[in-house]
Scaffold this motif. Structure first.
Motif, PDB file in Angstrom:
ATOM      1  N   VAL A 168     -10.457  -7.224 -25.162  1.00  0.00           N
ATOM      2  CA  VAL A 168      -9.833  -7.408 -25.917  1.00  0.00           C
ATOM      3  C   VAL A 168      -8.836  -9.357 -26.289  1.00  0.00           C
ATOM      4  CG1 VAL A 168      -9.318  -5.649 -26.733  1.00  0.00           C
ATOM      5  CG2 VAL A 168      -8.619  -7.042 -24.949  1.00  0.00           C
ATOM      6  N   ARG A 202      -6.167 -17.388 -28.937  1.00  0.00           N
ATOM      7  CA  ARG A 202      -5.400 -16.274 -29.461  1.00  0.00           C
ATOM      8  C   ARG A 202      -3.805 -16.106 -29.543  1.00  0.00           C
ATOM      9  NH1 ARG A 202      -7.123 -10.848 -25.369  1.00  0.00           N
ATOM     10  NH2 ARG A 202      -6.475 -12.015 -23.225  1.00  0.00           N
ATOM     11  N   ARG A 211      -7.495 -14.628 -30.782  1.00  0.00           N
ATOM     12  CA  ARG A 211      -6.471 -14.499 -32.242  1.00  0.00           C
ATOM     13  C   ARG A 211      -7.292 -16.266 -32.443  1.00  0.00           C
ATOM     14  NH1 ARG A 211      -1.779 -16.231 -34.375  1.00  0.00           N
ATOM     15  NH2 ARG A 211      -2.479 -16.048 -36.734  1.00  0.00           N
ATOM     16  N   GLN A 256      -3.288 -10.112 -29.779  1.00  0.00           N
ATOM     17  CA  GLN A 256      -4.399  -9.710 -30.219  1.00  0.00           C
ATOM     18  C   GLN A 256      -5.398  -9.778 -29.274  1.00  0.00           C
ATOM     19  OE1 GLN A 256      -3.927 -13.713 -32.518  1.00  0.00           O
ATOM     20  NE2 GLN A 256      -4.425 -12.562 -34.405  1.00  0.00           N
ATOM     21  N   PRO A 257      -6.632  -8.959 -29.882  1.00  0.00           N
ATOM     22  CA  PRO A 257      -8.012  -8.963 -29.365  1.00  0.00           C
ATOM     23  C   PRO A 257      -9.421  -9.218 -29.656  1.00  0.00           C
ATOM     24  CG  PRO A 257      -8.263  -7.613 -31.193  1.00  0.00           C
ATOM     25  CD  PRO A 257      -6.789  -7.999 -30.927  1.00  0.00           C
ATOM     26  N   TRP A 258     -10.245 -10.123 -28.426  1.00  0.00           N
ATOM     27  CA  TRP A 258     -10.877 -10.919 -28.597  1.00  0.00           C
ATOM     28  C   TRP A 258     -12.265  -9.817 -29.631  1.00  0.00           C
ATOM     29  CZ3 TRP A 258     -10.069 -15.567 -27.322  1.00  0.00           C
ATOM     30  CH2 TRP A 258      -8.972 -16.337 -26.654  1.00  0.00           C
ATOM     31  N   GLY A 259     -11.866  -8.906 -29.705  1.00  0.00           N
ATOM     32  CA  GLY A 259     -12.729  -8.340 -29.998  1.00  0.00           C
ATOM     33  C   GLY A 259     -14.850  -8.117 -30.186  1.00  0.00           C
ATOM     34  N   GLU A 262     -12.934 -13.498 -36.519  1.00  0.00           N
ATOM     35  CA  GLU A 262     -12.640 -14.284 -37.947  1.00  0.00           C
ATOM     36  C   GLU A 262     -12.704 -15.789 -37.078  1.00  0.00           C
ATOM     37  OE1 GLU A 262      -8.416 -13.949 -36.778  1.00  0.00           O
ATOM     38  OE2 GLU A 262      -7.985 -11.543 -36.905  1.00  0.00           O
ATOM     39  N   ASP A 290     -17.637  -6.482 -27.321  1.00  0.00           N
ATOM     40  CA  ASP A 290     -17.905  -5.684 -26.332  1.00  0.00           C
ATOM     41  C   ASP A 290     -19.598  -6.066 -25.811  1.00  0.00           C
ATOM     42  OD1 ASP A 290     -16.753  -3.282 -27.641  1.00  0.00           O
ATOM     43  OD2 ASP A 290     -17.862  -2.837 -29.159  1.00  0.00           O
ATOM     44  N   GLY A 295     -16.666  -6.843 -33.471  1.00  0.00           N
ATOM     45  CA  GLY A 295     -16.243  -6.073 -33.674  1.00  0.00           C
ATOM     46  C   GLY A 295     -14.614  -7.242 -34.320  1.00  0.00           C
ATOM     47  N   LYS A 296     -13.556  -6.222 -35.217  1.00  0.00           N
ATOM     48  CA  LYS A 296     -12.377  -6.776 -35.388  1.00  0.00           C
ATOM     49  C   LYS A 296     -12.009  -7.418 -34.534  1.00  0.00           C
ATOM     50  CE  LYS A 296      -8.130  -6.089 -38.221  1.00  0.00           C
ATOM     51  NZ  LYS A 296      -7.708  -4.767 -39.167  1.00  0.00           N
ATOM     52  N   GLY A 297     -11.222  -8.861 -34.322  1.00  0.00           N
ATOM     53  CA  GLY A 297     -10.754  -9.780 -33.327  1.00  0.00           C
ATOM     54  C   GLY A 297     -10.985 -10.909 -33.694  1.00  0.00           C
TER      55      GLY A 297
END
Length: 250
Positions: free
Chosen positions: A52, A76, A54, A80-83, A106, A85, A100-102
């Motif tokens: 995980v 971040r 931002r 906030q997660p890094w997103g 962004e 895996d 993924g989302k993170g």
């Protein structure tokens, strides 16, 4: 190290030898042996690491096409997660399985192509830490401001013809990964194939398999979903020739 038996998988036709599968909490990888006769194969151990964050920015441009090593800078807030895996099977880097989302996603979306992190990329250094996958992960988990070095692979096609014997590949893989890491090549069809091929033919899609390559697909089959690399292992266990798409970091 004490390892608890985690599971046993039944192999298909006799292409793979036993793969004893034990869960080793601190190793974060599966070990698989595609070597000799037909036994049920077991699976060695695994740890999947979703990471995980931002805000993000870059240091230098990532190559948009082709292989290379480049830098990226991500930032971040605490929650906030890094997103990302990650697959840690080579022991020295963190291979990106998905974004993924993170924070990373962004940053990629907002950078106009200057930040690029893709599945198959290796995170080889974080804030000066390199050479140990667990240390790299510790920095990703603990730090809010990341200076990354990322290695993007070549994509190569190699066909191993049908023949007698086994492939002779020693493979490592993460239970939630999307590739099989070639840890060693022993006597078998791959070694025989390699001996008869020139490195100069690789760009034509008929080169060699090297230790350190990652197998992305087998006969058009890719890993993913809840089975992780299971589909790749099944494809390896069937008779016939094997067409690989490989990731190479050289």
């Amino acid at each position: 190290q004490a390892c608890d038996l985690a599971s046993r998988l039944v192999a298909g036709p006799p292409l793979m030898r036993s793969i004893a599968a034990r869960r080793c909490a601190d190793r974060g990888m599966f070990g698989a042996c595609c070597a000799a006769e037909a036994d049920p194969f077991e699976v060695e151990s695994c740890v999947a690491l979703p990471l995980v964050g931002r805000k993000a920015s870059t240091e230098g441009k990532a190559p948009r096409h082709g292989p290379g090593i480049f830098s990226a800078h991500l930032m971040r807030d605490d929650a906030q997660p890094w997103g990302l895996d990650l697959d840690l099977t080579d022991g020295v880097s963190a291979c990106v399985v998905s974004v993924g989302k993170g924070v990373a996603a962004e940053a990629i979306a907002e950078s106009g192509g200057e930040i690029s992190i893709e599945p198959g990329d290796l995170i080889v250094e974080v804030n000066g830490v390199t050479g140990n996958a667990q240390d790299i992960v510790a920095r990703l988990q603990d730090d809010r401001d990341l200076n990354l070095k990322i290695h993007r692979p070549q994509y190569l096609k190699v066909h191993i013809p049908d023949g007698e014997g086994t492939l002779g590949l020693i493979l490592l893989y993460s239970v939630t990964g999307s590739t099989l890491f070639v840890g060693a090549i022993e006597q078998g069809r791959v070694m025989t194939h390699n001996a008869g091929r020139s490195e100069r033919t690789e760009e034509e899609g008929d080169g060699v398999v090297r230790e350190g390559d990652r197998i992305l697909s087998v006969n058009g089959i890719v890993a993913g979903g809840v089975t992780g690399p299971g589909r790749l292992l099944e494809a390896l266990s069937t008779p016939g020739g094997k067409s690989f798409v490989l990731l190479r970091y050289s």
